[in-house]
Design an enzyme around this catalytic site. Structure first.
Site, short mmCIF file in Angstrom:
data_model
loop_
_atom_site.label_atom_id
_atom_site.label_comp_id
_atom_site.label_asym_id
_atom_site.label_seq_id
_atom_site.Cartn_x
_atom_site.Cartn_y
_atom_site.Cartn_z
N GLN A 195 -1.71 -12.70 -5.57
CA GLN A 195 -0.41 -12.22 -5.16
C GLN A 195 0.51 -13.23 -4.43
O GLN A 195 1.77 -13.35 -4.65
CB GLN A 195 -0.86 -11.05 -4.24
CG GLN A 195 0.48 -10.30 -3.37
CD GLN A 195 0.23 -9.20 -2.75
OE1 GLN A 195 0.13 -8.20 -3.22
NE2 GLN A 195 0.01 -9.48 -1.42
N GLY A 232 -7.09 -8.31 9.68
CA GLY A 232 -6.40 -9.16 8.66
C GLY A 232 -4.73 -9.20 8.73
O GLY A 232 -4.28 -10.07 9.03
N HIS A 233 -4.46 -7.95 8.56
CA HIS A 233 -2.93 -7.58 9.08
C HIS A 233 -2.45 -8.20 10.21
O HIS A 233 -1.48 -8.97 10.75
CB HIS A 233 -2.60 -6.07 9.05
CG HIS A 233 -2.79 -5.48 7.79
ND1 HIS A 233 -3.57 -4.68 7.45
CD2 HIS A 233 -2.08 -5.65 6.37
CE1 HIS A 233 -3.71 -4.10 6.22
NE2 HIS A 233 -2.70 -4.68 5.89
N ALA A 261 -2.52 1.16 6.98
CA ALA A 261 -4.25 1.24 7.02
C ALA A 261 -4.52 -0.06 7.73
O ALA A 261 -5.68 -0.77 7.10
CB ALA A 261 -5.02 1.53 5.83
N SER A 315 -10.33 -5.50 4.70
CA SER A 315 -9.34 -5.02 3.45
C SER A 315 -9.17 -3.54 3.92
O SER A 315 -9.99 -2.90 4.59
CB SER A 315 -9.89 -4.94 2.28
OG SER A 315 -9.47 -3.94 1.22
#
Ligand code: PAF
Length: 281
Positions: free
Chosen positions: A153, A36-37, A32, A185
């Site tokens: 994380q 950001g990725h 998804a 997100s």
């Protein structure tokens, strides 16, 4: 899309990850994909000769089965984005390739998991430790890239890599925000139109608070004020606000007691969707 005509290799099995060149960079994801990725992939592309991205919705890090079921899965679109970003290998395995037998390992994160997301999502970080260590074992990267949106994380993965001597350099990358300030997100795509319109209020409150509250009121009052300001938007409900040391992640008792820089962390419900964000103070 016809992957045969591209240079990106889609691998379902660990044994297919072969033929790397030079330094290997790795971006683990649950798919998804969003900006950001893609910023992580961009940093990885700049720093490494071979870029590997994994897409794996890891069941062991979901403490709520409904959340796992509803997690967005958009593999076709993800592959197109990764190919355009110049990725060399996509590793998108079935569950049994990562967990041929149930993973019963328990990690000790030195207290980093006792607060915030760790406290509110029991077992979540143990599942993250399981999947990330397993992926590192399979992909064998030199460097791995993680976003600061999941700040806790990132700290936990750094700790795990040091503790287990995994020999992977962990690179943290800044939060990517939409133009209205909402942290990017995968869960944002699950927001209703109304909740999506309300959600930027979280960052508005956080960024205003870090400018005006430090030193002006106590840390406890600052957390209360931030909570009240976020919850003043009727479509948002704060789960927690924490002001914590950016290195130890332990809650700050006062503005002056922090060992390193302080950060403000938020978890907020926008309808059924749980959003997290954080900001340096
Ligand atoms: O941040 C995420 O998307 C996940 O927690 C990760 C690191 C890919 C592990 O499943």
């Amino acid at each position: 899309m016809n992957l045969k005509e591209t240079r990106m290799k889609l691998c379902r099995r660990a044994s297919e990850l072969a033929g790397y060149r030079g330094t290997v960079g790795f971006v683990p994801t649950m798919g998804a994909l969003h900006a950001g990725h893609l910023s992580l992939v961009g940093e990885c592309r700049k720093a490494c000769d071979t870029v590997v991205v994994s897409i794996f919705v890891n069941p062991t890090q979901f403490n709520d089965p409904k959340d796992l079921e509803n997690y967005p899965r958009t593999e076709e679109a993800d592959l197109a984005l990764l190919e355009a970003a110049g990725v060399d290998f996509v590793f998108a395995p079935p569950v049994e390739e990562i967990y041929p037998t149930p993973d019963t390992r328990m990690f000790d994160f030195g207290g980093l998991d006792g607060v915030m997301e760790g406290e509110h999502r029991p077992g979540h970080f143990n599942g993250v430790g399981q999947v990330v260590s397993r992926l590192f074992d399979i992909v064998k990267p030199d460097k791995a890239f993680f976003g600061e949106k999941d700040f806790q994380q990132l700290a936990i993965i750094r700790h795990m890599v040091r503790q287990l001597g995994l020999g992977v350099e962990i690179v943290g990358c800044p939060i990517v925000r939409d133009t209205d300030g909402l942290a990017r997100s995968s869960r944002n795509m699950l927001l209703t139109r109304e909740h999506r319109q309300a959600a930027p209020h979280i960052y508005e409150v956080l960024s205003d608070a870090v400018r005006s509250l430090r030193g002006a009121v106590s840390v406890a009052d600052a957390k209360r004020i931030i909570t009240e300001r976020i919850d003043a938007e009727p479509l948002l409900k704060t789960e927690y606000i924490e002001i914590a040391d950016a290195v130890t992640l332990q809650p700050a008792g006062s503005w002056g007691n922090a060992v390193g820089d302080l950060r403000c962390f938020a978890a907020v419900h926008a309808g059924n969707i749980r959003l997290i964000d954080n900001i340096a103070i």
